[in-house]
Write an enzyme that holds these catalytic residues in place. Sequence first.
Site, PDB file in Angstrom:
ATOM      1  N   TYR A 100       5.047  23.630 -11.023  1.00  0.00           N
ATOM      2  CA  TYR A 100       4.987  22.986  -9.709  1.00  0.00           C
ATOM      3  C   TYR A 100       5.623  23.953  -8.704  1.00  0.00           C
ATOM      4  O   TYR A 100       6.699  24.512  -8.959  1.00  0.00           O
ATOM      5  CB  TYR A 100       5.764  21.666  -9.772  1.00  0.00           C
ATOM      6  CG  TYR A 100       5.900  20.983  -8.447  1.00  0.00           C
ATOM      7  CD1 TYR A 100       4.809  20.361  -7.847  1.00  0.00           C
ATOM      8  CD2 TYR A 100       7.113  20.964  -7.784  1.00  0.00           C
ATOM      9  CE1 TYR A 100       4.931  19.740  -6.622  1.00  0.00           C
ATOM     10  CE2 TYR A 100       7.249  20.343  -6.551  1.00  0.00           C
ATOM     11  CZ  TYR A 100       6.155  19.731  -5.970  1.00  0.00           C
ATOM     12  OH  TYR A 100       6.278  19.120  -4.758  1.00  0.00           O
ATOM     13  N   LYS A 131       5.696  10.090  -7.650  1.00  0.00           N
ATOM     14  CA  LYS A 131       4.295  10.132  -8.071  1.00  0.00           C
ATOM     15  C   LYS A 131       3.960   8.847  -8.841  1.00  0.00           C
ATOM     16  O   LYS A 131       3.958   7.783  -8.266  1.00  0.00           O
ATOM     17  CB  LYS A 131       4.053  11.405  -8.875  1.00  0.00           C
ATOM     18  CG  LYS A 131       4.674  12.673  -8.243  1.00  0.00           C
ATOM     19  CD  LYS A 131       4.092  13.040  -6.898  1.00  0.00           C
ATOM     20  CE  LYS A 131       4.905  14.077  -6.149  1.00  0.00           C
ATOM     21  NZ  LYS A 131       5.235  15.292  -6.863  1.00  0.00           N
TER      22      LYS A 131
HETATM   23  C1  LIG Z   1       6.132  16.341  -6.776  1.00  0.00           C
HETATM   24  C2  LIG Z   1       6.604  17.040  -8.002  1.00  0.00           C
HETATM   25  C3  LIG Z   1       7.919  17.495  -8.118  1.00  0.00           C
HETATM   26  C4  LIG Z   1       8.908  17.367  -6.973  1.00  0.00           C
HETATM   27  O1  LIG Z   1       9.225  16.055  -6.706  1.00  0.00           O
HETATM   28  P1  LIG Z   1       9.638  15.505  -5.243  1.00  0.00           P
HETATM   29  O2  LIG Z   1       9.807  14.060  -5.478  1.00  0.00           O
HETATM   30  O3  LIG Z   1       8.536  15.862  -4.294  1.00  0.00           O
HETATM   31  O4  LIG Z   1      10.906  16.201  -4.878  1.00  0.00           O
HETATM   32  C5  LIG Z   1       8.286  18.095  -9.302  1.00  0.00           C
HETATM   33  N1  LIG Z   1       7.429  18.262 -10.320  1.00  0.00           N
HETATM   34  C6  LIG Z   1       6.146  17.860 -10.242  1.00  0.00           C
HETATM   35  C7  LIG Z   1       5.239  18.082 -11.401  1.00  0.00           C
HETATM   36  C8  LIG Z   1       5.689  17.238  -9.095  1.00  0.00           C
HETATM   37  O5  LIG Z   1       4.421  16.849  -9.014  1.00  0.00           O
END
Ligand SMILES: *Cc1c(COP(=O)(O)O)cnc(C)c1O
Length: 413
Positions: free
Chosen positions: A132, A229
């Site tokens: 990421y 997510k």
């Molecule tokens: C979005 C995401 C992050 C970071 O998370 P945030 O809540 O945006 O700080 C880390 N790892 C993955 C795989 C992600 O999709």
Amino acid sequence: MSGARYGAGGTEQGGARYGGYPGGATRAGGESEGPGFETLAIHAGQDPDPVTGAVVPAVSVATTFAQEAVGRHAGYDYSRSGNPTRGALEACVASLEGAAGAAAFASGLAAEDAVLHLLEPGDHLIVPDDAYGGTYRLVSQVWGRLGIAHTSVGLSDLAAVAAAWRPETRMVWAETPTNPRLGIVDIAALAELVHARGARLVVDNTFATPWLQRPLALGADVVVHSATKYLGGHSDVVGGIVASNDAEVLERIAFVQNSVGAVPGPWDCYLTLRGIKTLAVRVERQCATAATVVAALEGHPGVETVLWPGLTGHPGHEVAARQMRGFGGMVSFVVAGGEEAALAVAAGTRLWTLAESLGAVESLIEHPHRMTHASVAGSPLEVPSGLLRLSVGLETPDDLVSDLLGALERATG
Ligand SMILES: *Cc1c(COP(=O)(O)O)cnc(C)c1O
């Protein structure tokens, strides 16, 4: 009292009935008794309120808690150090991941930052070559300046991991499926290699969710999530969480959570808990709709390649079939005609919203090269400019397919 500190299954908030089965959810993997995943998602850490009978945990907005005598209290003294709503979320996620405890943070990156605090200056860590983008930026531009070195490697190649190893390697950071190429890492095999060399394996389980994949049961030491997510699942809360069975890790993470203070507020914890209740049904449907979308894209003249671990031709298919319950709701594909055509498809859908992020009820489309992965342009993590990433939501599958194919035909036809 330890429950309040790192949200072990069994906090005062009400681990009594369901929180006390940290291994219960392993029934999903066919191993143990105890409540199943869906039961835990709804009840772990969330017994009815003993005073009012409320079936949903209260959003505890208080910053401070009355003490009967100095140091004598009901498990909470100050909300940065511990909060009942946060404790309920931590207990719930711990039970879903089959963990002894969990700690919630204000974002996924705050959670990752806490995990990186397990390292000392001079240590080295191995990160995926398609991590990421925000993880790579945190590792390279924040922790790199503080004396933590890293090497980027494709983690599905264990020989490459062994070759990147240094005497001071203390941690391997894995994501599976990876973002945005949806590569698969064999967690059990990687854990074996990492443990034989005396280091820790961290798995970012954001894309899979504990419903599809349980990294701790496969040998990982730490699981980290962007709760923004799939866990939250409704595009309305930013959050992160760390879970582990290692008491030393939990102790240190709880210390960092309190000392650095990147904690989520009670409303955010409540929204995340509410989202988690439907995690299993959401992800199950998203996997099914993803399969429908993939079938429509495969063989389409406007599409060069489809990347989805459910395809038998996908290099990670066999491992995914072994370590995941389903193949996930994320799909990537390369548009014939390169960047210009890909940008036209991304701008040309109506139902698929052009936006960053993933894992929610709304279907999203994005162009990683220009959007989520702009910060890694020019680095080994750079992604092809014709690639589009889909986060399949919960709309009617036929509507999603016809909208996407319409945009493809207008852009490439
Ligand atoms: C979005 C995401 C992050 C970071 O998370 P945030 O809540 O945006 O700080 C880390 N790892 C993955 C795989 C992600 O999709």
